[in-house]
Design a protein around this motif. Sequence first.
Motif, short mmCIF file in Angstrom:
data_model
loop_
_atom_site.label_atom_id
_atom_site.label_comp_id
_atom_site.label_asym_id
_atom_site.label_seq_id
_atom_site.Cartn_x
_atom_site.Cartn_y
_atom_site.Cartn_z
N VAL A 1 6.89 6.45 -12.26
CA VAL A 1 7.43 5.53 -11.25
C VAL A 1 6.35 4.62 -10.65
CG1 VAL A 1 9.42 6.87 -10.53
CG2 VAL A 1 7.17 7.33 -9.53
N GLU A 2 5.09 4.90 -11.00
CA GLU A 2 3.99 4.18 -10.35
C GLU A 2 4.10 2.66 -10.55
OE1 GLU A 2 0.19 5.44 -11.69
OE2 GLU A 2 -0.81 3.92 -10.47
N MET A 3 4.31 2.24 -11.80
CA MET A 3 4.36 0.81 -12.05
C MET A 3 5.63 0.19 -11.46
SD MET A 3 1.53 0.45 -13.13
CE MET A 3 1.54 -1.31 -13.10
N PHE A 4 6.71 1.00 -11.42
CA PHE A 4 7.94 0.50 -10.83
C PHE A 4 7.71 0.21 -9.33
CE2 PHE A 4 12.09 1.12 -8.80
CZ PHE A 4 12.77 0.09 -9.43
N ALA A 5 7.03 1.17 -8.67
CA ALA A 5 6.75 0.99 -7.25
C ALA A 5 5.83 -0.22 -7.03
CB ALA A 5 6.09 2.25 -6.68
N THR A 6 4.86 -0.40 -7.93
CA THR A 6 3.96 -1.56 -7.83
C THR A 6 4.76 -2.86 -7.93
OG1 THR A 6 2.25 -0.27 -8.88
CG2 THR A 6 1.92 -2.64 -8.86
N ALA A 7 5.72 -2.87 -8.90
CA ALA A 7 6.55 -4.06 -9.08
C ALA A 7 7.36 -4.34 -7.82
CB ALA A 7 7.47 -3.88 -10.29
N VAL A 8 7.90 -3.27 -7.19
CA VAL A 8 8.69 -3.47 -5.97
C VAL A 8 7.79 -4.06 -4.87
CG1 VAL A 8 9.96 -2.28 -4.13
CG2 VAL A 8 10.37 -1.69 -6.52
N GLY A 9 6.57 -3.52 -4.76
CA GLY A 9 5.61 -4.03 -3.77
C GLY A 9 5.31 -5.50 -4.00
N LEU A 10 5.10 -5.87 -5.28
CA LEU A 10 4.79 -7.27 -5.60
C LEU A 10 5.99 -8.18 -5.32
CD1 LEU A 10 2.66 -7.00 -8.85
CD2 LEU A 10 1.93 -7.89 -6.65
N LEU A 11 7.18 -7.64 -5.59
CA LEU A 11 8.40 -8.41 -5.30
C LEU A 11 8.47 -8.73 -3.81
CD1 LEU A 11 11.15 -9.52 -6.34
CD2 LEU A 11 12.14 -7.34 -5.64
N PHE A 12 8.14 -7.71 -3.02
CA PHE A 12 8.17 -7.89 -1.57
C PHE A 12 7.17 -8.98 -1.14
CE2 PHE A 12 7.38 -6.71 2.85
CZ PHE A 12 8.68 -6.65 3.30
N ILE A 13 5.96 -8.91 -1.72
CA ILE A 13 4.94 -9.93 -1.39
C ILE A 13 5.43 -11.31 -1.82
CG2 ILE A 13 2.63 -10.78 -2.01
CD1 ILE A 13 1.72 -8.39 -0.88
N SER A 14 6.05 -11.35 -3.02
CA SER A 14 6.52 -12.62 -3.55
C SER A 14 7.55 -13.24 -2.60
CB SER A 14 7.11 -12.39 -4.94
OG SER A 14 7.90 -13.46 -5.31
N VAL A 15 8.41 -12.38 -2.03
CA VAL A 15 9.47 -12.89 -1.14
C VAL A 15 8.91 -13.22 0.24
CG1 VAL A 15 11.62 -12.25 0.01
CG2 VAL A 15 11.28 -11.67 -2.38
N LEU B 1 0.85 -1.20 0.00
CA LEU B 1 0.00 0.00 0.00
C LEU B 1 0.88 1.25 0.00
CD1 LEU B 1 -3.01 0.89 0.37
CD2 LEU B 1 -2.45 1.20 2.77
N ALA B 2 1.93 1.23 0.84
CA ALA B 2 2.84 2.38 0.92
C ALA B 2 3.48 2.63 -0.43
CB ALA B 2 3.90 2.12 1.99
N CYS B 3 3.90 1.56 -1.12
CA CYS B 3 4.52 1.70 -2.45
C CYS B 3 3.55 2.37 -3.41
CB CYS B 3 4.91 0.33 -3.00
SG CYS B 3 6.39 -0.34 -2.31
N MET B 4 2.30 1.87 -3.39
CA MET B 4 1.31 2.40 -4.33
C MET B 4 1.01 3.86 -4.07
SD MET B 4 -1.23 -0.82 -4.40
CE MET B 4 -2.67 0.10 -4.85
N VAL B 5 0.75 4.19 -2.79
CA VAL B 5 0.38 5.58 -2.45
C VAL B 5 1.57 6.50 -2.71
CG1 VAL B 5 -0.37 7.11 -0.59
CG2 VAL B 5 -1.36 4.83 -0.80
N GLY B 6 2.76 6.04 -2.28
CA GLY B 6 3.98 6.85 -2.46
C GLY B 6 4.22 7.14 -3.93
N ALA B 7 4.02 6.11 -4.77
CA ALA B 7 4.29 6.28 -6.19
C ALA B 7 3.29 7.24 -6.83
CB ALA B 7 4.22 4.93 -6.87
N VAL B 8 2.02 7.13 -6.42
CA VAL B 8 1.00 8.03 -6.98
C VAL B 8 1.34 9.47 -6.61
CG1 VAL B 8 -1.44 8.71 -6.88
CG2 VAL B 8 -0.82 6.30 -7.06
#
Length: 648
Positions: free
Chosen positions: A206-220, A188-195
């Motif tokens: 940067v929005e999609m980049f931040a989303t990808a980082v968030g998903l990476l975190f969830i994946s890990v 959520l922080a990644c998404m809001v921060g990026a927007v």
Amino acid sequence: MYHDGVELIRTMHFDYCACILLAMILVSTIMRKMTKGRLNILFIVLTVTALCCTAADSIAISHDNVLYANRAIRMLWHEVYFFFHVSTTPLFCMYAVELTDTKHLIKGRKVLIHLLALPYMLALGALIVNPINKKTFYFDETLHYTRGEWFWLLYVTAAIYIVYLVYILIRFRRSVSTKRWASLLLLLACMVGAVAMQMVFPRYPVEMFATAVGLLFISVMVQRPEEIMDVESGAKSRNAFAEDMQRSFLNRKNFDIIVIRVSNLHSFGDLLSYDERVEILKRVIDSAEKQSMQLGTYCEVYYLRGGVFALTLEEKDKGKTRQLAQNVSDDLSRPIKVSSMHINLITYVCYIHCPVDIDNNKSLSDFINKAIPSETGISSAEEILSSGRYDMLVDMDSIISSAISENRLEVYYQPIYSINDGRFNSAEALIRLKDEKYGFVPPDLFIPEAEKTGQIHKIGKFVFENVCDLIASDEFKGLGLDYIEINLSVVECMRETLADEIIDTLARFGISHDKINLEITETFAATSQSVMEANIKKLTEAGISFSLDDFGTGYSNMQSIALLPLAITKLDKTFAALEDNQKMTLVVEHSIDLIKALQMKIVVEGVETKEMLERFSTLGCEYIQGYYFSKPLPREEFIKFINAKNNG
Ligand code: C2E
Ligand code: MG
Ligand code: MG
């Protein structure tokens, strides 16, 4: 439009990186086989959507900067981009609800789902009509991308779902583990921060980049196969089951579980290779998935190890759960073909309505471990729980302890008849436990439990001393019995001091060593340990003889049987009950010949009728034990019985 090519490429670095990151997450998810189960599927859909969105964004930006680009193509790529873009936030919400497993807690769920779908539908509608009405975005005369008067709809849609995500995080804080909660918070922080960043620096996507980082975190942090997947079967693991059930009970969810026990998996021994064994596990899982799909239901499949599987279903229609249990049971009763073999599985299926039947994790694991029978069949937990037998199984530990401390154990004796001598020559000592609440508890139920808890040592000592007491008594001397057989558990035999204790007890009662015979099973040969071997050696050297109990029920590994110092082999009662046809007679005849060739005596157990007696007598078996002559009797009755028969 970016007039400076270098700036354009720099700007698009974010999208390229996001694309690579998302593709890597996707590939690793698939390679780690995280493709089954609703949560995994949602994660994959989410990643694919984010990837398509990022890719469409890059293509759209490139087209915007091609000098003679076609207006229709520009429009198309922006449409594609926005379609995936508006889909990501609702998908995030669905993932969060699934991850927290709190769907059932949301009041007025159906209305809310419709309400929540509304902004998404409106945004989609706006995008669909946009090529005609150009109200969301359009390209002006100079082919400049320009936002239309409905553009705010896209922002509001994303904002609604982000607010809903915040609501889920706050409302269900206590319903999820800290790890899962923190992962969602970070996303959520990644998404809001990026927007926010994109609003301040509109030229940096940067929005999609931040989303990808968030998903990476969830994946890990969340999508970890080593924590939730069973490597052998590919189903969800025992740990995942414990964690999911804990959460479901905590969240007061109504759900059903179907437990499948395949009890003969281990009995194929070395017949099957590792791959073939895995293939069988997969067939069971496939059967469960196929049957639930045919019924129009959805179930999560777990492999709890040891041939036990669990399916969990949202409780919508109890009838469907019963039907699914029945269908799975029917399907698995058909032989399955693995390599060139046709295998018949012995499966028991039991369905549980939670929290009505069981409402906590401890009771659930007790139930699964103790209550599911190992034969073929189907039943509901309600039937098992109300049968009284289950309470007995759960209470077994205290039943045994109180029986030991309150002297409620008793030794019975079952006479063994010698055909050649025409008299009873020996008997088997069999333990009996009478509980105040449950009455007589069968040894088959309490002996395995006593072996697990170590109480078998006290039981064994009790039986041994009682038998010695009988043999040392004056009454015994006139009975004409050669010896008494005593059952010895593998667990007892692993006690270092066993042989010395037995020899000491015999000396204390002044009994000669040939007056007892110790019964062991084939498990001894299979689990042979140095302590066991030392005990058996010491006892044999002291002149104590051994019998092999229950011959014909295990693998009948003749090599290890030949190596054990055995005086007697006891044909199991299933042998006596075998059909009297030509082939079976051959099996019985040859087994008997082999045992005789190994210089062992034969006792036939479970002889219930005159016909059985005559059959085994014709086959040359000398010693007969079974209800035909007598059931196991308490000491006094036994003495009377033998006196009457041997001396009458
Ligand atoms: P087992 O050693 O094979 O004992 C024979 C079982 O067959 C006994 O069951 C006996 O009652 C039963 N039986 C005898 N004749 C017939 C017959 O004609 N028909 C049928 N259907 N059954 C017959 P029980 O007493 O219930 O014992 C079950 C098992 O529990 C025993 O099998 C043995 O493995 C174990 N067990 C019993 N007493 C002791 C003990 O003192 N120590 C240990 N370690 N195990 C024991
Ligand atoms: Mg026995
Ligand atoms: Mg037996």
